[in-house]
Design a protein around this motif. Structure first.
Motif, PDB file in Angstrom:
ATOM      1  N   GLY A  13      12.861  10.323  -0.812  1.00  0.00           N
ATOM      2  CA  GLY A  13      13.956  10.037  -1.722  1.00  0.00           C
ATOM      3  C   GLY A  13      14.028   8.594  -2.190  1.00  0.00           C
ATOM      4  N   TRP A  14      12.917   7.871  -2.112  1.00  0.00           N
ATOM      5  CA  TRP A  14      12.892   6.466  -2.523  1.00  0.00           C
ATOM      6  C   TRP A  14      12.047   6.287  -3.768  1.00  0.00           C
ATOM      7  CZ3 TRP A  14      13.853   1.788   0.755  1.00  0.00           C
ATOM      8  CH2 TRP A  14      14.803   2.057   1.724  1.00  0.00           C
ATOM      9  N   GLY A  15      12.060   7.246  -4.670  1.00  0.00           N
ATOM     10  CA  GLY A  15      11.331   7.118  -5.921  1.00  0.00           C
ATOM     11  C   GLY A  15      12.029   6.149  -6.853  1.00  0.00           C
ATOM     12  N   ARG A  16      11.435   5.888  -7.994  1.00  0.00           N
ATOM     13  CA  ARG A  16      12.019   4.929  -8.943  1.00  0.00           C
ATOM     14  C   ARG A  16      13.276   5.455  -9.609  1.00  0.00           C
ATOM     15  NH1 ARG A  16       7.365   1.591 -12.065  1.00  0.00           N
ATOM     16  NH2 ARG A  16       6.082   1.235 -10.239  1.00  0.00           N
ATOM     17  N   GLN A  17      13.515   6.731  -9.557  1.00  0.00           N
ATOM     18  CA  GLN A  17      14.676   7.300 -10.218  1.00  0.00           C
ATOM     19  C   GLN A  17      15.877   7.345  -9.272  1.00  0.00           C
ATOM     20  OE1 GLN A  17      11.612   8.719 -10.483  1.00  0.00           O
ATOM     21  NE2 GLN A  17      11.266   8.068 -12.573  1.00  0.00           N
ATOM     22  N   VAL A  18      16.145   6.227  -8.624  1.00  0.00           N
ATOM     23  CA  VAL A  18      17.322   6.144  -7.765  1.00  0.00           C
ATOM     24  C   VAL A  18      18.510   5.813  -8.660  1.00  0.00           C
ATOM     25  CG1 VAL A  18      18.391   4.952  -5.841  1.00  0.00           C
ATOM     26  CG2 VAL A  18      15.937   5.372  -5.820  1.00  0.00           C
ATOM     27  N   VAL A  19      19.427   6.778  -8.807  1.00  0.00           N
ATOM     28  CA  VAL A  19      20.562   6.606  -9.712  1.00  0.00           C
ATOM     29  C   VAL A  19      21.842   6.635  -8.888  1.00  0.00           C
ATOM     30  CG1 VAL A  19      21.806   7.591 -11.660  1.00  0.00           C
ATOM     31  CG2 VAL A  19      19.313   7.715 -11.578  1.00  0.00           C
ATOM     32  N   ASP A  20      22.673   5.634  -9.117  1.00  0.00           N
ATOM     33  CA  ASP A  20      23.967   5.584  -8.461  1.00  0.00           C
ATOM     34  C   ASP A  20      25.016   6.175  -9.410  1.00  0.00           C
ATOM     35  OD1 ASP A  20      25.920   4.996  -6.615  1.00  0.00           O
ATOM     36  OD2 ASP A  20      26.178   2.935  -7.298  1.00  0.00           O
ATOM     37  N   PRO A  21      25.801   7.134  -8.966  1.00  0.00           N
ATOM     38  CA  PRO A  21      26.772   7.750  -9.875  1.00  0.00           C
ATOM     39  C   PRO A  21      27.871   6.796 -10.327  1.00  0.00           C
ATOM     40  CG  PRO A  21      27.059   8.568  -7.646  1.00  0.00           C
ATOM     41  CD  PRO A  21      25.809   7.738  -7.657  1.00  0.00           C
ATOM     42  N   TYR A  22      28.048   5.702  -9.641  1.00  0.00           N
ATOM     43  CA  TYR A  22      29.104   4.752  -9.991  1.00  0.00           C
ATOM     44  C   TYR A  22      28.612   3.625 -10.886  1.00  0.00           C
ATOM     45  CZ  TYR A  22      31.277   7.251  -6.188  1.00  0.00           C
ATOM     46  OH  TYR A  22      31.755   8.242  -5.393  1.00  0.00           O
ATOM     47  N   GLY A  23      27.357   3.624 -11.243  1.00  0.00           N
ATOM     48  CA  GLY A  23      26.824   2.633 -12.163  1.00  0.00           C
ATOM     49  C   GLY A  23      26.426   1.316 -11.525  1.00  0.00           C
ATOM     50  N   GLN A  24      26.565   1.201 -10.220  1.00  0.00           N
ATOM     51  CA  GLN A  24      26.171  -0.018  -9.527  1.00  0.00           C
ATOM     52  C   GLN A  24      24.833   0.209  -8.843  1.00  0.00           C
ATOM     53  OE1 GLN A  24      29.299  -0.920  -6.850  1.00  0.00           O
ATOM     54  NE2 GLN A  24      30.690  -1.631  -8.434  1.00  0.00           N
ATOM     55  N   GLU A  25      24.078  -0.874  -8.744  1.00  0.00           N
ATOM     56  CA  GLU A  25      22.779  -0.763  -8.097  1.00  0.00           C
ATOM     57  C   GLU A  25      22.966  -0.852  -6.590  1.00  0.00           C
ATOM     58  OE1 GLU A  25      18.383  -2.323  -9.161  1.00  0.00           O
ATOM     59  OE2 GLU A  25      19.950  -3.837  -9.049  1.00  0.00           O
ATOM     60  N   ILE A  35       0.803  -1.221   0.000  1.00  0.00           N
ATOM     61  CA  ILE A  35       0.000   0.000   0.000  1.00  0.00           C
ATOM     62  C   ILE A  35       0.835   1.270   0.000  1.00  0.00           C
ATOM     63  CG2 ILE A  35      -1.945  -1.125   1.123  1.00  0.00           C
ATOM     64  CD1 ILE A  35      -1.145   0.406   3.684  1.00  0.00           C
ATOM     65  N   LEU A  36       2.166   1.147   0.054  1.00  0.00           N
ATOM     66  CA  LEU A  36       2.995   2.344   0.008  1.00  0.00           C
ATOM     67  C   LEU A  36       2.803   3.050  -1.332  1.00  0.00           C
ATOM     68  CD1 LEU A  36       6.363   1.171   1.545  1.00  0.00           C
ATOM     69  CD2 LEU A  36       4.698   2.702   2.554  1.00  0.00           C
ATOM     70  N   ASN A  37       2.428   4.289  -1.273  1.00  0.00           N
ATOM     71  CA  ASN A  37       2.222   5.072  -2.485  1.00  0.00           C
ATOM     72  C   ASN A  37       3.528   5.756  -2.850  1.00  0.00           C
ATOM     73  OD1 ASN A  37       1.511   7.054  -4.399  1.00  0.00           O
ATOM     74  ND2 ASN A  37      -0.587   7.032  -3.646  1.00  0.00           N
ATOM     75  N   GLU A  38       3.938   5.571  -4.081  1.00  0.00           N
ATOM     76  CA  GLU A  38       5.225   6.118  -4.510  1.00  0.00           C
ATOM     77  C   GLU A  38       5.222   7.645  -4.516  1.00  0.00           C
ATOM     78  OE1 GLU A  38       8.316   5.723  -8.205  1.00  0.00           O
ATOM     79  OE2 GLU A  38       6.741   4.243  -7.945  1.00  0.00           O
ATOM     80  N   ASP A  39       4.141   8.258  -4.965  1.00  0.00           N
ATOM     81  CA  ASP A  39       4.098   9.719  -5.055  1.00  0.00           C
ATOM     82  C   ASP A  39       3.933  10.375  -3.692  1.00  0.00           C
ATOM     83  OD1 ASP A  39       4.320   9.568  -7.795  1.00  0.00           O
ATOM     84  OD2 ASP A  39       2.149   9.480  -8.097  1.00  0.00           O
ATOM     85  N   ARG A  40       3.097   9.808  -2.848  1.00  0.00           N
ATOM     86  CA  ARG A  40       2.797  10.443  -1.565  1.00  0.00           C
ATOM     87  C   ARG A  40       3.857  10.199  -0.503  1.00  0.00           C
ATOM     88  NH1 ARG A  40      -3.474   8.738  -1.004  1.00  0.00           N
ATOM     89  NH2 ARG A  40      -4.242   9.879  -2.794  1.00  0.00           N
ATOM     90  N   PHE A  41       4.457   9.010  -0.517  1.00  0.00           N
ATOM     91  CA  PHE A  41       5.367   8.676   0.564  1.00  0.00           C
ATOM     92  C   PHE A  41       6.795   8.431   0.102  1.00  0.00           C
ATOM     93  CE2 PHE A  41       7.318   5.468   3.349  1.00  0.00           C
ATOM     94  CZ  PHE A  41       7.382   6.208   4.503  1.00  0.00           C
ATOM     95  N   LEU A  42       6.972   7.539  -0.839  1.00  0.00           N
ATOM     96  CA  LEU A  42       8.325   7.122  -1.205  1.00  0.00           C
ATOM     97  C   LEU A  42       9.137   8.222  -1.867  1.00  0.00           C
ATOM     98  CD1 LEU A  42       7.560   3.512  -2.458  1.00  0.00           C
ATOM     99  CD2 LEU A  42       8.522   4.204  -0.275  1.00  0.00           C
ATOM    100  N   ALA A  43       8.528   8.993  -2.762  1.00  0.00           N
ATOM    101  CA  ALA A  43       9.266  10.054  -3.447  1.00  0.00           C
ATOM    102  C   ALA A  43       9.668  11.168  -2.488  1.00  0.00           C
ATOM    103  CB  ALA A  43       8.436  10.612  -4.596  1.00  0.00           C
ATOM    104  N   ARG A  44       8.870  11.406  -1.476  1.00  0.00           N
ATOM    105  CA  ARG A  44       9.176  12.476  -0.524  1.00  0.00           C
ATOM    106  C   ARG A  44      10.390  12.160   0.332  1.00  0.00           C
ATOM    107  NH1 ARG A  44       3.380  14.649   1.760  1.00  0.00           N
ATOM    108  NH2 ARG A  44       2.565  15.276  -0.269  1.00  0.00           N
TER     109      ARG A  44
END
Length: 80
Positions: A32-44, A21-30
């Protein structure tokens, strides 16, 4: 008070429900856990893996969770 097998299953079901039930827009993005988590070193990173896990649970477990919740509610109503 002893926890039986149904108690453990119920805890796992409630945990998966909480993830689903976690809503990405209401909770996760706020936080910093949105889908656009980018690692500058190229590793997940672990954070990116958790975001993907949450997304997968929300996608794949939507229909099975309805059935599992109905079964759990009926079990608790009938057998207490």
């Amino acid at each position: 008070m002893a926890i039986g097998i149904f108690g453990l299953l119920e805890v796992m079901l409630l945990f998966v429900n909480a993830i689903a039930i976690l809503n990405e827009d209401r909770f996760l993005a706020r936080i910093g856990w949105g889908r656009q988590v980018v690692d500058p070193y190229g590793q997940e990173s672990v954070k990116a893996r958790l975001v993907h896990l949450i997304s997968a649970v929300r996608t794949l477990m939507r229909i099975p969770l309805i059935g599992l919740n109905v079964v759990a509610i009926l079990y608790l109503v009938i057998l207490g």
